[in-house]
Scaffold this motif. Structure first.
Motif, PDB file in Angstrom:
ATOM      1  N   ASP A  40     -28.157 -13.719  19.167  1.00  0.00           N
ATOM      2  CA  ASP A  40     -26.874 -13.472  18.506  1.00  0.00           C
ATOM      3  C   ASP A  40     -25.997 -14.701  18.735  1.00  0.00           C
ATOM      4  O   ASP A  40     -25.325 -14.826  19.764  1.00  0.00           O
ATOM      5  CB  ASP A  40     -26.238 -12.212  19.105  1.00  0.00           C
ATOM      6  N   LEU A  41     -26.005 -15.625  17.781  1.00  0.00           N
ATOM      7  CA  LEU A  41     -25.328 -16.907  17.953  1.00  0.00           C
ATOM      8  C   LEU A  41     -23.807 -16.772  18.093  1.00  0.00           C
ATOM      9  O   LEU A  41     -23.217 -17.418  18.966  1.00  0.00           O
ATOM     10  CB  LEU A  41     -25.696 -17.842  16.800  1.00  0.00           C
ATOM     11  N   PRO A  42     -23.134 -15.954  17.273  1.00  0.00           N
ATOM     12  CA  PRO A  42     -21.686 -15.803  17.471  1.00  0.00           C
ATOM     13  C   PRO A  42     -21.332 -15.290  18.869  1.00  0.00           C
ATOM     14  O   PRO A  42     -20.343 -15.733  19.468  1.00  0.00           O
ATOM     15  CB  PRO A  42     -21.284 -14.796  16.391  1.00  0.00           C
ATOM     16  N   LYS A  43     -22.138 -14.378  19.399  1.00  0.00           N
ATOM     17  CA  LYS A  43     -21.882 -13.876  20.751  1.00  0.00           C
ATOM     18  C   LYS A  43     -22.059 -14.994  21.767  1.00  0.00           C
ATOM     19  O   LYS A  43     -21.277 -15.122  22.720  1.00  0.00           O
ATOM     20  CB  LYS A  43     -22.829 -12.715  21.068  1.00  0.00           C
ATOM     21  N   LEU A  44     -23.066 -15.837  21.545  1.00  0.00           N
ATOM     22  CA  LEU A  44     -23.290 -16.972  22.429  1.00  0.00           C
ATOM     23  C   LEU A  44     -22.109 -17.953  22.362  1.00  0.00           C
ATOM     24  O   LEU A  44     -21.642 -18.450  23.393  1.00  0.00           O
ATOM     25  CB  LEU A  44     -24.578 -17.681  22.034  1.00  0.00           C
ATOM     26  N   PHE A  45     -21.633 -18.221  21.144  1.00  0.00           N
ATOM     27  CA  PHE A  45     -20.482 -19.108  20.982  1.00  0.00           C
ATOM     28  C   PHE A  45     -19.271 -18.581  21.750  1.00  0.00           C
ATOM     29  O   PHE A  45     -18.498 -19.358  22.322  1.00  0.00           O
ATOM     30  CB  PHE A  45     -20.115 -19.235  19.501  1.00  0.00           C
ATOM     31  N   SER A  46     -19.111 -17.267  21.754  1.00  0.00           N
ATOM     32  CA  SER A  46     -17.911 -16.671  22.357  1.00  0.00           C
ATOM     33  C   SER A  46     -17.818 -16.920  23.852  1.00  0.00           C
ATOM     34  O   SER A  46     -16.728 -16.854  24.426  1.00  0.00           O
ATOM     35  CB  SER A  46     -17.862 -15.164  22.073  1.00  0.00           C
ATOM     36  N   VAL A  47     -18.955 -17.212  24.494  1.00  0.00           N
ATOM     37  CA  VAL A  47     -18.938 -17.445  25.943  1.00  0.00           C
ATOM     38  C   VAL A  47     -19.248 -18.895  26.306  1.00  0.00           C
ATOM     39  O   VAL A  47     -19.253 -19.246  27.491  1.00  0.00           O
ATOM     40  CB  VAL A  47     -19.933 -16.511  26.674  1.00  0.00           C
ATOM     41  N   SER A  48     -19.490 -19.741  25.291  1.00  0.00           N
ATOM     42  CA  SER A  48     -19.897 -21.116  25.597  1.00  0.00           C
ATOM     43  C   SER A  48     -19.005 -22.178  24.957  1.00  0.00           C
ATOM     44  O   SER A  48     -19.308 -23.376  25.048  1.00  0.00           O
ATOM     45  CB  SER A  48     -21.347 -21.339  25.148  1.00  0.00           C
ATOM     46  N   GLY A  49     -17.926 -21.751  24.306  1.00  0.00           N
ATOM     47  CA  GLY A  49     -17.004 -22.716  23.731  1.00  0.00           C
ATOM     48  C   GLY A  49     -17.309 -23.128  22.308  1.00  0.00           C
ATOM     49  O   GLY A  49     -16.609 -23.965  21.741  1.00  0.00           O
ATOM     50  N   GLY A  50     -18.349 -22.558  21.699  1.00  0.00           N
ATOM     51  CA  GLY A  50     -18.671 -22.884  20.313  1.00  0.00           C
ATOM     52  C   GLY A  50     -17.733 -22.189  19.349  1.00  0.00           C
ATOM     53  O   GLY A  50     -17.121 -21.167  19.679  1.00  0.00           O
ATOM     54  N   LEU A  51     -17.621 -22.752  18.174  1.00  0.00           N
ATOM     55  CA  LEU A  51     -16.755 -22.181  17.141  1.00  0.00           C
ATOM     56  C   LEU A  51     -17.552 -21.873  15.882  1.00  0.00           C
ATOM     57  O   LEU A  51     -18.409 -22.666  15.481  1.00  0.00           O
ATOM     58  CB  LEU A  51     -15.632 -23.158  16.772  1.00  0.00           C
ATOM     59  N   PRO A  52     -17.279 -20.727  15.248  1.00  0.00           N
ATOM     60  CA  PRO A  52     -17.867 -20.481  13.923  1.00  0.00           C
ATOM     61  C   PRO A  52     -17.459 -21.595  12.969  1.00  0.00           C
ATOM     62  O   PRO A  52     -16.392 -22.209  13.129  1.00  0.00           O
ATOM     63  CB  PRO A  52     -17.256 -19.141  13.515  1.00  0.00           C
ATOM     64  N   LEU A  53     -18.299 -21.845  11.984  1.00  0.00           N
ATOM     65  CA  LEU A  53     -18.068 -22.964  11.070  1.00  0.00           C
ATOM     66  C   LEU A  53     -16.660 -22.962  10.483  1.00  0.00           C
ATOM     67  O   LEU A  53     -15.986 -24.000  10.440  1.00  0.00           O
ATOM     68  CB  LEU A  53     -19.108 -22.929   9.953  1.00  0.00           C
ATOM     69  N   ALA A  54     -16.190 -21.804  10.037  1.00  0.00           N
ATOM     70  CA  ALA A  54     -14.885 -21.733   9.368  1.00  0.00           C
ATOM     71  C   ALA A  54     -13.729 -22.114  10.282  1.00  0.00           C
ATOM     72  O   ALA A  54     -12.645 -22.479   9.799  1.00  0.00           O
ATOM     73  CB  ALA A  54     -14.668 -20.328   8.811  1.00  0.00           C
ATOM     74  N   LYS A  55     -13.933 -22.039  11.582  1.00  0.00           N
ATOM     75  CA  LYS A  55     -12.857 -22.343  12.535  1.00  0.00           C
ATOM     76  C   LYS A  55     -12.927 -23.773  13.079  1.00  0.00           C
ATOM     77  O   LYS A  55     -12.081 -24.167  13.874  1.00  0.00           O
ATOM     78  CB  LYS A  55     -12.895 -21.346  13.696  1.00  0.00           C
ATOM     79  N   ARG A  56     -13.915 -24.534  12.632  1.00  0.00           N
ATOM     80  CA  ARG A  56     -14.030 -25.918  13.086  1.00  0.00           C
ATOM     81  C   ARG A  56     -13.080 -26.810  12.304  1.00  0.00           C
ATOM     82  O   ARG A  56     -12.771 -26.539  11.136  1.00  0.00           O
ATOM     83  CB  ARG A  56     -15.473 -26.404  12.916  1.00  0.00           C
ATOM     84  N   PRO A  57     -12.614 -27.899  12.906  1.00  0.00           N
ATOM     85  CA  PRO A  57     -11.711 -28.819  12.198  1.00  0.00           C
ATOM     86  C   PRO A  57     -12.358 -29.375  10.938  1.00  0.00           C
ATOM     87  O   PRO A  57     -13.591 -29.505  10.869  1.00  0.00           O
ATOM     88  CB  PRO A  57     -11.465 -29.930  13.233  1.00  0.00           C
TER      89      PRO A  57
END
Length: 200
Positions: A40-57
């Motif tokens: 579950d990549l979004p769940k992984l992002f939530s604890v590792s500092g990653g951002l969903p594509l739409a929220k990236r600069p």
């Protein structure tokens, strides 16, 4: 005893798509066993500092498109830069892959994974749709409806959650992610180093 490569991936990741067939080919070449773990990549992002594509600069989003186009051409793999059904959740596809592994083994699950990735990134298919997933599984020679039904069971859900927890415990923060002999490699552009690890 054959080496083992832990393979953490998300079927909706273009980078996993770029590396998938190459990893399988390398594993066969060097007699390495792939321990596939869709996460579950979004769940992984939530604890590792990653951002969903739409929220990236914007500048990061723009360069991502440049890199996707570059790698698509370099690997001669078809890629729709902006899929119709993006952003897509990989949950349903991941659980279908796990159900396929349970029922038919790793090789069958790896093949179906490649089919799902191609369907999303090259054929503009909705990999969140049960009918689409059933069709892909059936085209691969399985009972698609039965596998989709199996993918909704508690045992499959628990396995999916366990793989994601395994990824967190292993400090994984992106996909694809490969671990060989305890050494981690992030990204399909690190497959040259993965190959060297296979040779040791």
């Amino acid at each position: 005893m054959a080496k083992i490569c832990e393979y953490y991936f998300a079927p909706q990741s273009p980078w996993a798509y770029f590396g998938h067939a190459r990893l399988i080919a390398l594993a066969k070449q060097y007699d390495v066993q792939i321990d596939m773990k869709p996460i579950d990549l979004p769940k992984l992002f939530s604890v590792s500092g990653g951002l969903p594509l739409a929220k990236r600069p914007p500048q990061r989003q723009a360069y991502r498109l440049v890199e996707l186009k570059r790698w698509s051409a370099h690997l001669d793999l078809p890629l729709n830069l902006q899929p119709k059904f993006s952003p897509a959740s990989g949950d349903a596809a991941s659980k279908l892959i796990i159900a396929t592994k349970f029922a038919h083994g790793t090789d069958a699950a790896l093949k179906l994974t490649g089919d799902i990735m191609h369907a999303f990134w090259a054929d503009d298919k909705n990999i969140m749709d049960a009918e689409t997933l059933s069709g892909l599984a059936s085209a691969a020679g399985h009972d698609g409806n039965a596998l989709v039904k199996a993918s909704e069971t508690t045992s499959v859900q628990n396995e999916y959650e366990q793989f994601t927890n395994d990824a967190m415990a292993a400090s994984v923060f992106g996909a694809p992610w490969y671990i060989v002999d305890g050494v981690a490699f992030w990204g399909q552009d690190r497959l040259d180093f993965v190959e060297r690890a296979f040779q040791k």
